[in-house]
Design a protein around this motif. Sequence first.
Motif, short mmCIF file in Angstrom:
data_model
loop_
_atom_site.label_atom_id
_atom_site.label_comp_id
_atom_site.label_asym_id
_atom_site.label_seq_id
_atom_site.Cartn_x
_atom_site.Cartn_y
_atom_site.Cartn_z
N ALA A 109 79.40 7.67 18.02
CA ALA A 109 80.05 7.29 19.54
C ALA A 109 79.26 7.11 19.98
O ALA A 109 80.03 6.23 20.72
CB ALA A 109 80.49 8.62 19.19
N SER A 110 77.97 7.39 19.89
CA SER A 110 77.07 6.45 21.44
C SER A 110 75.56 6.29 20.78
O SER A 110 75.28 6.64 19.39
CB SER A 110 76.47 7.75 22.30
N LEU A 111 74.86 5.37 21.23
CA LEU A 111 73.89 4.48 20.67
C LEU A 111 72.65 3.97 22.15
O LEU A 111 73.88 3.14 22.81
CB LEU A 111 74.32 3.65 20.25
N LYS A 112 72.29 4.20 21.74
CA LYS A 112 70.32 3.61 22.92
C LYS A 112 70.31 2.70 21.86
O LYS A 112 69.31 3.02 21.18
CB LYS A 112 70.02 4.82 23.74
N LEU A 113 69.79 0.94 22.34
CA LEU A 113 69.35 -0.02 21.66
C LEU A 113 68.18 -0.22 22.64
O LEU A 113 68.13 -0.84 23.53
CB LEU A 113 70.18 -0.91 20.98
N GLU A 114 66.83 0.10 21.91
CA GLU A 114 65.71 -0.70 22.61
C GLU A 114 65.37 -2.39 21.90
O GLU A 114 65.14 -1.25 20.53
CB GLU A 114 64.78 -0.53 23.22
N THR A 115 64.67 -2.92 22.21
CA THR A 115 63.73 -3.85 21.17
C THR A 115 62.02 -4.00 21.70
O THR A 115 62.48 -4.19 23.45
CB THR A 115 64.32 -5.71 21.26
N ALA A 116 61.65 -4.93 21.37
CA ALA A 116 60.20 -5.24 22.23
C ALA A 116 60.62 -5.55 22.84
O ALA A 116 59.41 -5.29 24.24
CB ALA A 116 59.24 -5.29 20.73
N MET A 117 60.92 -6.69 22.82
CA MET A 117 61.14 -7.94 23.97
C MET A 117 62.99 -7.66 24.34
O MET A 117 63.54 -7.29 23.77
CB MET A 117 60.45 -9.17 23.51
N PRO A 118 63.49 -8.56 25.41
CA PRO A 118 64.68 -8.60 26.21
C PRO A 118 65.40 -9.26 24.78
O PRO A 118 64.62 -10.17 24.93
CB PRO A 118 64.80 -8.60 27.50
N MET A 119 66.32 -9.35 24.05
CA MET A 119 66.99 -10.24 23.41
C MET A 119 68.74 -10.23 23.93
O MET A 119 69.26 -9.00 24.60
CB MET A 119 67.01 -9.36 22.08
N LEU A 120 68.98 -11.27 23.44
CA LEU A 120 70.09 -12.31 24.15
C LEU A 120 71.32 -11.55 23.46
O LEU A 120 70.78 -11.78 21.92
CB LEU A 120 70.05 -13.71 24.00
N ALA A 121 71.99 -11.00 23.66
CA ALA A 121 73.31 -9.92 22.57
C ALA A 121 73.81 -10.58 23.03
O ALA A 121 74.78 -11.63 23.41
CB ALA A 121 73.50 -8.41 23.55
N ASP A 122 75.02 -10.93 21.62
CA ASP A 122 76.66 -11.47 21.47
C ASP A 122 77.67 -10.28 21.40
O ASP A 122 77.46 -9.44 21.08
CB ASP A 122 76.46 -12.53 20.01
#
Length: 298
Positions: free
Chosen positions: A257-270
């Motif tokens: 129902a809820s998520l927090k998403l992080e990546t090593a470097m900022p990534m473009l999202a679709d």
Amino acid sequence: MEFNKALLIHHQHAGKASRVDSLGIVSGILAPAVRELIIIRTDEPGEGERLCRERGEEFDVVFILGGDGTVHECVNGLADLQQPPLVGILPGGTCNDFARSLGISPDVVTAAREMLRGRQMSIDLGRANDRIFTNFYGIGLISDTSQNINDQLKGALGKISYFISTLQTISHAEPFRYQLEADGEKMQGEAVMIYIANGRFLGTNALPFALNSLQDRKLDVLIIHDTGIPLLREILTHKPEGEWQPQHESISYFKAASLKLETAMPMLADTDGELYMKTPAELSVLAGHLTFLTGDEY
């Protein structure tokens, strides 16, 4: 079903070359069932969102003639309203994936007739940071594929262009590091794609998610750790019979129902086919947030 006042929005540059012809046909179908039908063409990015936010509450129903991007824009305006109207989608894009999730016919004339049958359902929406998505939010392979689509090819070949782009992109997919917190549970690893879905279709293909995925108060989370044609085959050919349990070890799937998403470097999202957001992102479900007119197949 009859309406007192309705708005029909269409975008000048969106969707199929035959959209102008479609506008005349669908407005002719809708007009006898609407006492006052207002038709507005939007010309600039963000105009549909502003229009829906500023004037949406004036109408019993807002019809959106366009593809997933046009729907995405308009819904971001409608979702903020205290008393939002009914929403009807008239598919005029390349894939019309969210309309397919609502059981709406991809034929816009048939869809217009379906809109007047009065079937309506309160549908979940997804939120990514301060933006709304109807169908999906994704990073990695999914956003790379969207970036690589040739606009001229898209116009000429329609949905086939998405598969051509996918095949071109898949052999060059680079893994990325991610950290994900899903309903309080933390995980991390490498992936080539993270796909967080509210709807059930991608590139006109049904995904193996539950038939009630638009009303289950959850997001479907698909993590692909490695790539290859066998993976795509499992995802795109499996039909939902109960909860999906992927057979391939390179696929992780769960609901949250809820998520927090992080990546090593900022990534473009679709986001519903639109490329303007980047990680990190906090995602959640707005349960039953808008009421949509649905098609015969929903």
